[in-house]
Design an enzyme around this catalytic site. Structure first.
Site, PDB file in Angstrom:
ATOM      1  N   LYS B 114      34.923  43.350  40.073  1.00  0.00           N
ATOM      2  CA  LYS B 114      34.677  44.772  39.813  1.00  0.00           C
ATOM      3  C   LYS B 114      35.284  45.665  40.878  1.00  0.00           C
ATOM      4  CE  LYS B 114      30.825  44.726  36.748  1.00  0.00           C
ATOM      5  NZ  LYS B 114      29.515  45.311  36.450  1.00  0.00           N
ATOM      6  N   ASN B 115      36.339  45.188  41.460  1.00  0.00           N
ATOM      7  CA  ASN B 115      36.953  45.920  42.552  1.00  0.00           C
ATOM      8  C   ASN B 115      38.266  46.531  42.057  1.00  0.00           C
ATOM      9  OD1 ASN B 115      39.128  45.831  44.584  1.00  0.00           O
ATOM     10  ND2 ASN B 115      37.485  45.314  45.982  1.00  0.00           N
TER      11      ASN B 115
END
Lengths: 331, 329
Positions: B114-115
């Site tokens: 989720k970066n």
């Protein structure tokens, strides 16, 4: 297949008022705690971390830090060549931190401390021929950056240096069949990106291109039985969406379509009564990001002990008034 | 929000850069920490790696050892966008094998899916090699782990559009909807594929409506499938009320006792549309729609009662509202 709704259950012994003194303590101490380096104050997003903390403190009428130090720090983060501002020293400039820096300087009435022409040049340089904006020189495209660009330029009164019509055209191309907006054309509707697009249109005075009622319905469908708001269908509620959804509804003139009391109860339940601060959900670790958006949402809900917040800029309304900036709000 | 993680260990036998003989020539650069708002106490490893990182950036050194150092730095904090930028500059300068880098970033992506930075790094690499052959698989794995990962979907859509990879994509999305009919990302992707490949022709539209109604039947409270249905109707010039398949489906579901707010809402819009077309029993249609809104406001969906009352009011005033998405297309 039955209906299994993703939500949380609020317990009996939840806080029901704002614990101001604890929040001041939390926000003031945040940067000084050893274990907190891994959250928001670490240097790669320090400028935004400062914006979250300082704006939250302003909303509750506190300003414990020497302004000069902060202004000096921001000055040291401006890149003389591109004009952009970085998250911290020794980092590369980025549109996200350029906006955070300009927002902090507006809070402190110190815009003239930096090279505003540099900022203007930087933001303008990131616009693409299709009207979209990149976040930095590496070219990531996202409607977040369209918002950052116009918010920054509006605060420094330089909106006229970019091609607004093209910028609006790009944001419009990110509107979906459900009335919402995503990060790029046909990306899934997402409440955070809807906020970016709605605030973009509010600042540029082009809110009439949205499908007001359809979009507002999608937004108010984000409210769950717990009272909290999620960011997309079938996701858990989160305090930051209280702000993204609520501020969008406010700009669309439809804030009353959600159950305000239920949302207020949910946001208050997300306070950490021991450490202060707000978390995403009751019982989770608090942080400055959720603390700002929790307080800002409570302000939109009309809590009088919190300063009035501007729905597009997420800054105290008094600051926006002083700058004589007017945003479009639909009726 | 992604964060620097202290769990992301550099291994149990970490040797400090300050103790490494081949780094003796570099003077580490520590960070000025005199700001009261932002003073931070980092872990010793973190401080060591980033002091040396600052030193090589200030020298502009683009070497093999710099590449190893950036690897340690991104492991400590994959969200640090400056480290990634520098790493790319070194990769270019040394003319490194970018397929190796694709493997490396894949591993980081699966640890930090989720970066923003890790996906952006991957996208730039795919552009550089001009070869999308691994992308469908990488995003498939990420989506299997988290069906709503926005970054993974965005990357997949980018690569499909950029390299024209629509083939077989409908099968992929069909399986996901089968697995979880409430996966809004999958429904959105379905729209994306059809809209950008075949378009919503009459034939496709008919098939899509059948497919959607079948899935609504499986979970009548599912916002995603109802929204998709409304999206389809935008391409159909008969509107809602003119499409017999839809109206008959709604009426039969309603008479079975179903009280899904999305069903009732659609019937309200059908009533409104019929009334605005000037049918003989327009009053009856409006009255029915109004009664449904009242039921929604008081019994079924009271949390949004102000919305339902507003719809009822517009119905009486003959203003068509929520069914109208003409601005989108």
């Amino acid at each position: 297949m039955g209906s299994i709704l993703k939500d949380v259950e609020l317990k009996e012994n939840i806080p029901t008022t704002v614990i101001f003194s604890k929040h001041i303590e939390f926000l003031t101490d945040y940067g000084q705690q050893k274990e907190s380096y891994e959250a928001v104050m670490t240097d790669y997003l320090r400028m935004s971390g400062m914006y979250w903390c300082l704006t939250a403190l302003e909303l509750i009428n506190t300003s414990p830090f020497p302004k000069n130090d902060i202004v000096e720090f921001i000055k040291s983060c401006q890149d003389t060549e591109s004009g952009g501002i970085s998250a911290s020293n020794d980092h590369d400039p980025h549109l996200l931190y350029t906006l955070s820096a300009v927002q902090i300087l507006c809070l402190y009435d110190s815009l003239d401390a930096i090279d505003l022409e540099g900022v203007t040049r930087y933001v303008a340089s990131l616009q693409n021929p299709d009207g979209s904006f990149a976040g930095d020189k590496w070219g990531e495209i996202d409607t977040r950056f369209s918002f950052c660009a116009v918010a920054t330029l509006s605060l420094i009164k330089k909106l006229d240096v970019i091609n607004i019509d093209k910028a609006v055209e790009f944001v419009k191309s990110c509107m979906n069949f459900d009335g919402g907006f995503g990060s790029r054309p046909q990306s899934e509707s997402h409440a955070g990106l809807i906020y970016c697009c709605v605030a973009f249109l509010s600042i540029t005075g082009k809110l009439d291109i949205v499908n007001q009622d359809n979009l507002a319905w999608w937004l108010c469908e984000r409210q769950l039985p717990s009272g909290g708001l999620n960011g997309r269908p079938e996701k858990l509620p989160d305090v930051c969406y209280s702000w993204w959804v609520l501020s969008s509804l406010a700009m669309l003139g439809r804030l009353h379509w959600i159950d305000r009391n239920a949302l207020k109860k949910y946001i208050l339940a997300c306070q950490d009564i021991e450490t202060g601060g707000f978390a995403d959900r009751p019982g989770d670790m608090p942080d400055p990001y959720h603390t700002l958006f929790g307080l800002a949402a409570l302000s939109l809900l009309g809590l009088e002990s919190i300063e009035k917040v501007n729905a597009a800029f997420c800054m105290p309304q008094s600051v926006i008034d002083k700058l004589q900036i007017h945003i479009q709000m639909l009726q | 929000m992604s964060s620097a993680s202290s769990d992301e260990e550099l291994g149990t036998e970490y040797t400090f850069y300050r103790d490494k003989p081949d780094w003796k020539d570099i003077e580490p650069l520590s960070q000025d920490e005199d700001d009261p708002v932002v003073a931070i106490d980092y872990s010793p490893e973190f401080t060591d790696v980033f002091n040396y990182f600052r030193a090589i950036v200030s020298k502009g050194e683009k070497s093999e050892r710099a590449l190893i150092l950036t690897k340690d730095a991104v492991k400590l904090n994959p969200a640090n966008y400056t480290v990634w930028q520098y790493r790319r500059e070194v990769l270019k300068e040394l003319n490194k094998d970018l397929y190796e880098e694709l493997c490396f970033i894949e591993a980081i992506i699966f640890k930090q899916p989720k970066n923003y930075q890790v996906w952006q790094h991957r996208r730039i690499l795919v552009e550089w090699v001009n070869d999308p052959k691994y992308e469908k698989n990488v995003t498939k794995i990420a989506i299997e782990k988290d069906a709503k990962n926005y970054h993974a979907w965005q990357h997949r859509q980018w690569v499909i559009k950029r390299f024209n990879l629509y083939e077989d994509e409908l099968n992929f999305v069909e399986k996901l909807i089968e697995l979880d009919v409430r996966n809004n990302s999958a429904w959105n992707h379905r729209y994306f594929i059809i809209n950008n490949s075949t378009g919503f022709t009459e034939d496709i539209l008919r098939k899509e409506i059948d497919f959607t109604l079948e899935n609504i039947r499986k979970a009548t409270e599912n916002e995603s499938s109802w929204n998709y249905l409304r999206g389809l109707v935008l391409h159909n010039n008969q509107g809602l009320s003119g499409n017999k398949t839809i109206t008959e489906f709604c009426e039969s579901l309603y008479s079975s006792g179903n009280k899904s707010s999305f069903l009732l809402s659609l019937i309200v819009d059908i009533c409104g549309e019929q009334a605005s077309k000037g049918v003989v029993d327009a009053d009856v249609k409006i009255e029915r729609g109004r009664a449904l809104c009242e039921e929604l406001a008081t019994k079924i969906d009271p949390i949004r009662k102000n919305y339902w009352r507003y719809i009822a009011e517009n119905l009486e005033n003959g203003i068509k509202t929520s069914g109208d998405s003409s601005k989108v297309l």
